[in-house]
Design a protein around this motif. Structure first.
Motif, mmCIF file in Angstrom:
data_model
loop_
_atom_site.group_PDB
_atom_site.id
_atom_site.type_symbol
_atom_site.label_atom_id
_atom_site.label_comp_id
_atom_site.label_asym_id
_atom_site.label_seq_id
_atom_site.Cartn_x
_atom_site.Cartn_y
_atom_site.Cartn_z
ATOM 1 N N GLY A 63 2.786 6.409 -5.519
ATOM 2 C CA GLY A 63 2.451 6.644 -6.922
ATOM 3 C C GLY A 63 1.260 7.561 -7.096
ATOM 4 N N MET A 64 0.217 7.349 -6.300
ATOM 5 C CA MET A 64 -0.965 8.196 -6.411
ATOM 6 C C MET A 64 -0.675 9.608 -5.909
ATOM 7 S SD MET A 64 -3.266 6.631 -8.001
ATOM 8 C CE MET A 64 -4.663 7.721 -7.713
ATOM 9 N N GLY A 65 0.192 9.728 -4.900
ATOM 10 C CA GLY A 65 0.611 11.056 -4.453
ATOM 11 C C GLY A 65 1.343 11.801 -5.559
ATOM 12 N N LYS B 42 -4.902 6.006 7.323
ATOM 13 C CA LYS B 42 -4.299 4.753 7.796
ATOM 14 C C LYS B 42 -2.775 4.785 7.911
ATOM 15 C CE LYS B 42 -8.119 1.966 6.065
ATOM 16 N NZ LYS B 42 -8.533 0.836 5.202
ATOM 17 N N GLY B 43 -2.215 5.928 8.299
ATOM 18 C CA GLY B 43 -0.788 5.976 8.587
ATOM 19 C C GLY B 43 0.129 5.994 7.393
ATOM 20 N N HIS B 44 -0.397 6.232 6.187
ATOM 21 C CA HIS B 44 0.440 6.250 4.990
ATOM 22 C C HIS B 44 0.759 7.667 4.549
ATOM 23 C CE1 HIS B 44 -1.396 2.076 3.899
ATOM 24 N NE2 HIS B 44 -0.513 2.010 4.862
ATOM 25 N N GLU B 45 0.591 8.629 5.446
ATOM 26 C CA GLU B 45 0.730 10.027 5.062
ATOM 27 C C GLU B 45 2.139 10.375 4.578
ATOM 28 O OE1 GLU B 45 -0.554 8.990 7.863
ATOM 29 O OE2 GLU B 45 -2.617 9.725 8.002
ATOM 30 N N LYS C 200 0.811 -1.203 0.000
ATOM 31 C CA LYS C 200 0.000 0.000 0.000
ATOM 32 C C LYS C 200 0.856 1.271 0.000
ATOM 33 C CE LYS C 200 -3.815 -0.522 0.297
ATOM 34 N NZ LYS C 200 -4.786 -0.756 -0.783
ATOM 35 N N ASP C 201 1.997 1.223 0.666
ATOM 36 C CA ASP C 201 2.886 2.387 0.694
ATOM 37 C C ASP C 201 3.313 2.791 -0.720
ATOM 38 O OD1 ASP C 201 2.689 2.545 3.369
ATOM 39 O OD2 ASP C 201 4.738 1.928 3.831
ATOM 40 N N ILE D 290 -8.696 12.085 -4.848
ATOM 41 C CA ILE D 290 -7.352 11.569 -4.561
ATOM 42 C C ILE D 290 -6.922 11.834 -3.127
ATOM 43 C CG2 ILE D 290 -4.925 11.621 -5.214
ATOM 44 C CD1 ILE D 290 -5.690 12.265 -8.019
ATOM 45 N N PHE D 291 -6.930 13.090 -2.700
ATOM 46 C CA PHE D 291 -6.425 13.411 -1.364
ATOM 47 C C PHE D 291 -7.134 12.661 -0.234
ATOM 48 C CE2 PHE D 291 -4.384 17.764 -2.487
ATOM 49 C CZ PHE D 291 -3.218 17.098 -2.860
ATOM 50 N N PRO D 292 -8.466 12.541 -0.247
ATOM 51 C CA PRO D 292 -9.121 11.801 0.846
ATOM 52 C C PRO D 292 -8.676 10.350 0.930
ATOM 53 C CG PRO D 292 -10.722 13.142 -0.316
ATOM 54 C CD PRO D 292 -9.466 13.177 -1.131
ATOM 55 N N GLU D 293 -8.316 9.749 -0.222
ATOM 56 C CA GLU D 293 -7.906 8.351 -0.206
ATOM 57 C C GLU D 293 -6.417 8.196 0.122
ATOM 58 O OE1 GLU D 293 -9.315 5.681 -3.035
ATOM 59 O OE2 GLU D 293 -11.148 6.764 -3.485
ATOM 60 N N LEU D 294 -5.661 9.245 -0.069
ATOM 61 C CA LEU D 294 -4.224 9.160 0.201
ATOM 62 C C LEU D 294 -3.902 9.277 1.685
ATOM 63 C CD1 LEU D 294 -2.497 11.312 -2.573
ATOM 64 C CD2 LEU D 294 -2.308 8.853 -2.230
ATOM 65 N N PHE D 295 -4.478 10.275 2.327
ATOM 66 C CA PHE D 295 -4.064 10.603 3.694
ATOM 67 C C PHE D 295 -4.948 9.884 4.715
ATOM 68 C CE2 PHE D 295 -2.743 14.226 1.054
ATOM 69 C CZ PHE D 295 -1.379 14.084 1.220
#
Length: 255
Positions: A39-41, A231-234, A33-34, A224-229
């Motif tokens: 990539g999505m970031g 579960k600790g993957h920020e 997931k990281d 995009i942003f709501p799904e990125l930040f």
């Protein structure tokens, strides 16, 4: 004439880049997931910069030249608002599924998850295609080319995410790749519409650039942003965003 001077070749290659990004599913069994968030970031960073330096700011500049400072700014602002709410309307009317967030609509119960994932990425690609078309039709060819390269780059991690999402729902690798490729072909269609919207009159340019920028900002902020930040993957997601921002700035000023 170079292929870089042909907008139809450019938008087709951009659409195919989503399928290119999905190719790694054939060579690797599992993606953490990281890495996907990185990539999505990266995609989000490119889109964020492109919204302003390739669309909104050139729109304001052309609006001021055509209509004066106040009217030019109001024209672009109006375009941003209309573009934003146009995509909200499509988003609300079309059932689709996010990869991590809760589902959006009751209608989704009647459709398979694979179909909903496909609809989600197609919705995502519409404003990107419009953006490329409007950018290529504008007077600033270098910015249009930089925007096209940027969108092609950010399509690749998106294609990988789509393919992995489909595989996780039971799709074969070949089928997941095919769907990822097909989802990207929405962009050339939208790009052609955006391109020809400016062939009637240059007076439409400030509004069209604002419209495309507003549509792009919706995708970044809502999708995009709501799904990125989460579960600790920020940290990885933020690194991806910064990398995308740097890449888009480099493309814009080097091309």
């Amino acid at each position: 004439m170079s292929f870089l001077d042909n907008p139809f070749i450019i938008v087709t290659l951009i659409g195919l880049s989503t399928g290119l990004g999905a190719l790694p599913v054939f060579f690797k069994k599992k993606f953490d997931k990281d890495s996907l968030d990185l990539g999505m970031g990266f995609s989000a960073g490119i889109m964020l910069v492109a919204s302003f330096i390739s669309l909104i700011i050139p729109g304001i500049e052309s609006g001021i030249l055509l209509f004066g400072k106040v009217n030019g700014l109001l024209t672009v602002t109006f375009g941003i608002v209309i573009g934003y709410f146009f995509i909200i309307g499509i988003h609300n009317l079309t059932p689709h599924l996010h990869f991590h967030k809760a589902v959006d609509m009751k209608l989704e119960k009647n459709l398979s998850r694979m179909t909903l994932i496909m609809l989600a990425i197609c919705l995502h690609n519409i404003p990107e295609g419009l953006t490329v078309g409007v950018g290529l039709a504008s007077d600033d060819k270098s910015q249009g080319l930089a925007l096209s390269f940027g969108i092609a780059l950010q399509n690749m991690p998106e294609g990988l995410v789509v393919a992995i999402g489909l595989i996780s729902e039971g799709s074969s690798k070949s089928r997941a790749f095919q769907f990822a490729l097909l989802s990207g072909l929405v962009e050339p269609i939208a790009a052609i519409l955006g391109y020809y919207s400016l062939q009637f009159s240059n007076m439409l340019l400030p509004f069209s650039l604002g419209f495309a920028g507003g549509a792009m900002l919706f995708v970044i902020c809502q999708e995009i942003f709501p799904e990125l930040f989460r579960k600790g993957h920020e940290k990885k997601a933020s690194c991806g965003v910064v990398s995308g921002i740097i890449t888009m700035f480099a493309l814009s000023y080097l091309l």
